[in-house]
Enzyme design. Structure first.
Site, short mmCIF file in Angstrom:
data_model
loop_
_atom_site.label_atom_id
_atom_site.label_comp_id
_atom_site.label_asym_id
_atom_site.label_seq_id
_atom_site.Cartn_x
_atom_site.Cartn_y
_atom_site.Cartn_z
N TRP A 24 41.80 36.02 46.35
CA TRP A 24 40.33 36.13 46.41
C TRP A 24 39.66 34.75 46.22
O TRP A 24 38.45 34.65 46.25
CB TRP A 24 39.82 37.11 45.36
CG TRP A 24 40.47 36.98 44.03
CD1 TRP A 24 40.10 36.17 43.01
CD2 TRP A 24 41.64 37.70 43.59
NE1 TRP A 24 40.96 36.33 41.95
CE2 TRP A 24 41.91 37.28 42.28
CE3 TRP A 24 42.45 38.66 44.17
CZ2 TRP A 24 42.98 37.77 41.54
CZ3 TRP A 24 43.52 39.15 43.43
CH2 TRP A 24 43.78 38.71 42.14
N GLU A 37 36.82 41.31 41.61
CA GLU A 37 36.31 41.23 40.23
C GLU A 37 36.30 42.60 39.55
O GLU A 37 36.57 42.70 38.37
CB GLU A 37 34.90 40.61 40.22
CG GLU A 37 34.87 39.13 40.54
CD GLU A 37 35.70 38.29 39.58
OE1 GLU A 37 35.92 38.71 38.42
OE2 GLU A 37 36.15 37.21 40.00
N THR A 43 42.54 44.95 34.56
CA THR A 43 43.92 44.91 35.05
C THR A 43 44.38 43.47 35.20
O THR A 43 43.58 42.59 35.56
CB THR A 43 44.00 45.65 36.41
OG1 THR A 43 43.39 46.94 36.26
CG2 THR A 43 45.43 45.85 36.86
N GLY A 81 44.41 52.83 37.41
CA GLY A 81 43.74 53.30 36.20
C GLY A 81 42.25 52.96 36.16
O GLY A 81 41.71 52.38 37.10
N TYR A 82 41.59 53.36 35.08
CA TYR A 82 40.16 53.11 34.89
C TYR A 82 39.40 53.49 36.17
O TYR A 82 38.77 52.66 36.82
CB TYR A 82 39.89 51.66 34.50
CG TYR A 82 40.62 51.26 33.25
CD1 TYR A 82 40.14 51.62 32.00
CD2 TYR A 82 41.82 50.56 33.33
CE1 TYR A 82 40.83 51.29 30.85
CE2 TYR A 82 42.51 50.21 32.19
CZ TYR A 82 42.01 50.58 30.95
OH TYR A 82 42.70 50.24 29.83
N TYR A 120 28.92 39.93 33.75
CA TYR A 120 30.05 39.08 34.17
C TYR A 120 30.27 39.19 35.69
O TYR A 120 30.36 38.18 36.39
CB TYR A 120 31.35 39.45 33.43
CG TYR A 120 32.52 38.86 34.14
CD1 TYR A 120 32.82 37.51 34.00
CD2 TYR A 120 33.27 39.61 35.06
CE1 TYR A 120 33.83 36.91 34.74
CE2 TYR A 120 34.29 39.03 35.80
CZ TYR A 120 34.57 37.68 35.62
OH TYR A 120 35.55 37.10 36.36
N ASP A 138 33.83 35.71 30.87
CA ASP A 138 34.82 36.75 30.59
C ASP A 138 35.54 36.40 29.28
O ASP A 138 35.13 35.46 28.58
CB ASP A 138 35.80 36.89 31.76
CG ASP A 138 36.69 35.66 31.90
OD1 ASP A 138 36.38 34.61 31.28
OD2 ASP A 138 37.71 35.74 32.62
N CYS A 192 44.57 27.62 27.03
CA CYS A 192 43.87 28.00 25.81
C CYS A 192 44.07 29.51 25.59
O CYS A 192 43.12 30.29 25.58
CB CYS A 192 42.39 27.63 25.92
SG CYS A 192 41.54 27.73 24.35
N CYS A 199 47.58 23.07 23.22
CA CYS A 199 46.58 22.01 23.05
C CYS A 199 47.04 20.64 23.56
O CYS A 199 46.25 19.92 24.17
CB CYS A 199 46.14 21.92 21.59
SG CYS A 199 45.40 23.47 21.03
N CYS A 202 46.08 20.24 27.09
CA CYS A 202 44.71 20.65 27.42
C CYS A 202 43.82 19.45 27.75
O CYS A 202 43.75 18.49 26.97
CB CYS A 202 44.12 21.42 26.24
SG CYS A 202 42.40 21.89 26.52
N CYS A 208 37.63 18.96 21.49
CA CYS A 208 37.64 20.35 21.00
C CYS A 208 37.54 20.40 19.47
O CYS A 208 38.40 19.90 18.76
CB CYS A 208 38.92 21.02 21.48
SG CYS A 208 39.11 22.68 20.82
S1 SF4 Z 1 42.36 21.89 22.64
FE1 SF4 Z 1 40.83 23.45 22.25
S2 SF4 Z 1 40.22 24.18 24.27
FE2 SF4 Z 1 42.16 23.07 24.52
S3 SF4 Z 1 43.77 24.59 24.33
FE3 SF4 Z 1 43.46 23.76 22.30
S4 SF4 Z 1 41.97 25.15 21.36
FE4 SF4 Z 1 41.88 25.52 23.56
#
Ligand code: SF4
Length: 353
Positions: A24, A37, A43, A81-82, A120, A138, A192, A199, A202, A208
């Protein structure tokens, strides 16, 4: 956070490299995006993919969905479902076909007025199909935002939801809306994560607050969930002299509305299974039955409760069949059951029989 723009840039660069390839995402067709969506509301992505292809090859346009019967739509949706999602999709498609010239609307107010479309889903359609600046908040986006900004209030509270939406709206301001929403969703789904977020991998780590405070897994804060109740249900397997079985259609506005099932239902706390089954069959069809041997029991979990469904062989003894607490009934040969939409619990019983 000092420089939101720089953080978003890093997240978008990460997304350009790591994005999930999902069917999608190759389209800006608002109908396709809407269907995906709605399917994704309850699901998992991997489960949705084959259903998405099957549904759209059967109903490729809003008009084709609007023209189909509810039974055909539920049959195509079977096993996902749902089922209220499928009923709402069908009703909304008819509304769009009848009064919106067959075009999925492109404003938040019109979308939110359609059955089954909440904040949403409306925001996802607006950003992915029409490029509008609406953050699609979400569970993934909620978690990422809560951690980035170290939001300590319960996300179940309306004012926390409002705060998260405001922060997400600030963030989306400096990005392509569709890319931003997809990127944050993917970050939440793959990096995350609710448990053990990655982290070190990330792109937002340096900014963060939850990471800085070592409180990643403590966020988001949610209200404690109540234990899920367990209920017992019964199903009466009633055959005629030719071996056909009696099945009934659930009322549209109830749980699993429009789907077919065996007569029976919830047992009251003061009844035995057999007494509950006799009572429900009389309420549904107006007939008296004799409950004979127990045939099978299966377990199934819904969102707010779990059930054990007990199937019994039964004999019709008194009364004339009437449509009372159901929408329809039919005598059907079990080999024709594949043409009726049944719930998963009912399918488990059919498989065991
Ligand atoms: S650094 Fe912060 S935003 Fe990134 S994965 Fe870790 S908790 Fe999530």
């Amino acid at each position: 956070m000092n420089d939101i723009g720089a953080v978003i840039e890093r997240i978008l660069a990460w997304f350009a490299e790591k994005k999930r390839d999902l069917p999608w995402r190759d389209t800006t067709n608002p109908y396709f995006i809407w269907v995906s969506e709605v399917m994704l509301q309850q699901t998992q992505v991997d489960t949705v993919i084959p259903f998405y292809h099957r549904f759209l090859s059967r109903f490729p346009t809003v008009e084709s969905l609007a023209e189909a019967s509810l039974q055909e739509v539920l049959k195509t949706w079977e096993n996902m479902g749902y089922y209220a999602r499928a009923r709402h999709l069908h009703t909304a498609a008819r509304e769009i076909a009848d009064s919106m010239d067959g075009k999925v609307p492109s404003t938040y107010e019109e979308l939110i007025g359609l059955p089954g479309i909440g904040s949403y889903t409306a925001s996802a359609i607006l950003s992915f199909a029409f490029g509008k600046r609406h953050p699609a908040v979400d569970g993934n986006m909620r978690r990422v935002v809560c951690r980035l900004f170290s939001i300590q209030d319960s996300v179940d509270q309306p004012r926390t939801k409002k705060k998260i939406l405001e922060l997400a709206t600030d963030m989306i301001f400096s990005a392509d809306p569709a890319c931003f929403n997809h990127a944050i969703m993917d970050l939440g789904a793959t990096v995350c994560t609710p448990r053990n977020p990655s982290c070190p991998a990330c792109p937002a780590q340096g900014a963060c607050l939850a990471f800085e405070q070592g409180n990643q897994e403590g966020l988001p804060v949610t209200r404690k969930k109540k234990p899920i109740p367990h209920k017992h249900m019964t199903a009466g397997i009633i055959a005629d002299e030719t071996g056909r079985l009696l099945i009934i259609q659930r009322p549209n506005k109830r749980l699993l509305g429009g789907l077919w099932k065996f007569p029976g239902g919830f047992k009251d706390s003061k009844e035995t299974l057999e007494q509950g089954l006799i009572r429900r069959v009389r309420e549904e069809l107006g007939i008296g039955i004799e409950v004979q041997e127990a045939l099978a029991s299966v377990e199934h979990a819904y969102t707010h409760f779990r059930i054990t469904l007990h199937a019994f062989q039964c004999q019709w003894r008194t009364g004339k069949l009437q449509v009372l607490d159901c929408q329809d009934y039919q005598w059907s040969n079990p080999k024709d059951f594949s043409s009726f939409p049944f719930s998963k619990a009912e399918r488990k019983i059919i498989a065991l029989l």
